[in-house]
Design a protein around this motif. Structure first.
Motif, PDB file in Angstrom:
ATOM      1  N   VAL A  24      -5.617   8.092   0.787  1.00  0.00           N
ATOM      2  CA  VAL A  24      -5.320   6.857   0.077  1.00  0.00           C
ATOM      3  C   VAL A  24      -5.732   7.078  -1.367  1.00  0.00           C
ATOM      4  CG1 VAL A  24      -5.787   4.385  -0.115  1.00  0.00           C
ATOM      5  CG2 VAL A  24      -5.644   5.461   2.148  1.00  0.00           C
TER       6      VAL A  24
ATOM      7  N   TYR B 188       0.217   3.870  -2.546  1.00  0.00           N
ATOM      8  CA  TYR B 188      -1.097   4.505  -2.550  1.00  0.00           C
ATOM      9  C   TYR B 188      -1.380   5.349  -1.318  1.00  0.00           C
ATOM     10  CZ  TYR B 188      -1.429   1.085  -6.213  1.00  0.00           C
ATOM     11  OH  TYR B 188      -1.164   0.359  -7.333  1.00  0.00           O
TER      12      TYR B 188
ATOM     13  N   ASP C  81      -5.324  -1.848  -8.434  1.00  0.00           N
ATOM     14  CA  ASP C  81      -4.138  -2.683  -8.226  1.00  0.00           C
ATOM     15  C   ASP C  81      -4.586  -4.095  -7.868  1.00  0.00           C
ATOM     16  OD1 ASP C  81      -2.090  -3.954  -6.263  1.00  0.00           O
ATOM     17  OD2 ASP C  81      -0.945  -2.397  -7.309  1.00  0.00           O
TER      18      ASP C  81
ATOM     19  N   GLY D 196      -3.751  -4.380  -4.169  1.00  0.00           N
ATOM     20  CA  GLY D 196      -4.300  -3.313  -3.344  1.00  0.00           C
ATOM     21  C   GLY D 196      -5.803  -3.310  -3.223  1.00  0.00           C
ATOM     22  N   LYS D 197      -6.502  -3.805  -4.228  1.00  0.00           N
ATOM     23  CA  LYS D 197      -7.968  -3.725  -4.198  1.00  0.00           C
ATOM     24  C   LYS D 197      -8.602  -4.561  -3.094  1.00  0.00           C
ATOM     25  CE  LYS D 197      -8.662  -7.086  -7.923  1.00  0.00           C
ATOM     26  NZ  LYS D 197      -9.151  -7.190  -9.301  1.00  0.00           N
TER      27      LYS D 197
ATOM     28  N   ILE E 241      -5.646   2.626  -5.829  1.00  0.00           N
ATOM     29  CA  ILE E 241      -5.459   1.369  -5.093  1.00  0.00           C
ATOM     30  C   ILE E 241      -6.487   0.322  -5.506  1.00  0.00           C
ATOM     31  CG2 ILE E 241      -6.896   1.951  -3.077  1.00  0.00           C
ATOM     32  CD1 ILE E 241      -4.694   0.596  -1.345  1.00  0.00           C
TER      33      ILE E 241
ATOM     34  N   THR F 159       0.809  -1.221   0.000  1.00  0.00           N
ATOM     35  CA  THR F 159       0.000   0.000   0.000  1.00  0.00           C
ATOM     36  C   THR F 159       0.841   1.270   0.000  1.00  0.00           C
ATOM     37  OG1 THR F 159      -0.168   0.022   2.413  1.00  0.00           O
ATOM     38  CG2 THR F 159      -1.893  -1.157   1.197  1.00  0.00           C
TER      39      THR F 159
END
Length: 192
Positions: A146, A118, A153, A156-157, A150, A115
């Motif tokens: 943030v 982001y 990604d 990231g999601k 994200i 992360t």
């Protein structure tokens, strides 16, 4: 003999190049982490994104001090739920319980490390020396968001929580402050 000289020159050349690269590695690695967010290094921005999503994410705040650092250091709130892209404002509190002036500097990281690309800070107390007088308490703000990217990604999601972690290190007092501090020899003379 010429072959031995050539081998020696090549060996010395390799040692010089490797030594030079080792000194360049740290600044390059720091730059790489700042640019990519690798290893949980948050990004820095001066403006928030235009897009704020309906999806929320929980931000958890963590605070520690290095061994020997006498301050009490903690987040004012432990968690905050924000919409992705929304600007958040959190405070950390530091207290100097000693009878001496203490200086410190904080470094930071985010977890999970994926992360870092982001999590973006807009204003922060990190890497800025803080000087606390005996018994002094301060609240230090951090402004962040943030990045909505994200959610695009693959890793990231699925993130639902990000931990922002700071650690304070004791640092030498600034010269002008250190000059005001009594030396131990002067203190001993005053006691006798």
């Amino acid at each position: 003999m010429q072959g031995k000289n050539r081998t020696l020159a090549l060996t010395v050349g390799v040692v010089i190049v490797m030594t030079s690269l080792s000194f360049a590695a740290v600044p390059f690695y720091n730059w790489f982490c700042r640019v990519t967010g690798y290893g949980g290094t948050p990004q820095v921005a001066s403006v928030a994104p235009d897009k704020i999503l309906d999806q929320t994410i929980r931000i958890r705040f963590d605070a520690t001090v290095e061994p020997g650092m006498p301050w009490v250091f903690k987040p004012v709130v432990r968690t905050m739920d924000l919409r992705i892209g929304e600007t958040g404002l959190a405070y950390y509190e530091a207290y100097n319980p000693t009878d001496r002036v203490v200086a410190g500097t904080a470094s930071f990281n985010v977890f999970p490390g994926t992360t870092g690309a982001y999590f973006t800070k807009m204003a922060c107390f990190c890497f800025t020396q803080q000087v606390l007088q005996p018994g002094e308490t301060v609240q230090m703000p951090v402004t962040f968001f943030v990045d909505p990217a994200i959610v695009d990604d693959p890793d990231g999601k699925f993130v639902r929580e990000i931990t922002l972690s700071y650690i304070f290190y004791e640092t030498p007092l600034p010269e002008e402050q250190a000059a005001l501090e009594p030396s131990s020899a002067v203190d001993a003379a005053a006691v006798n």
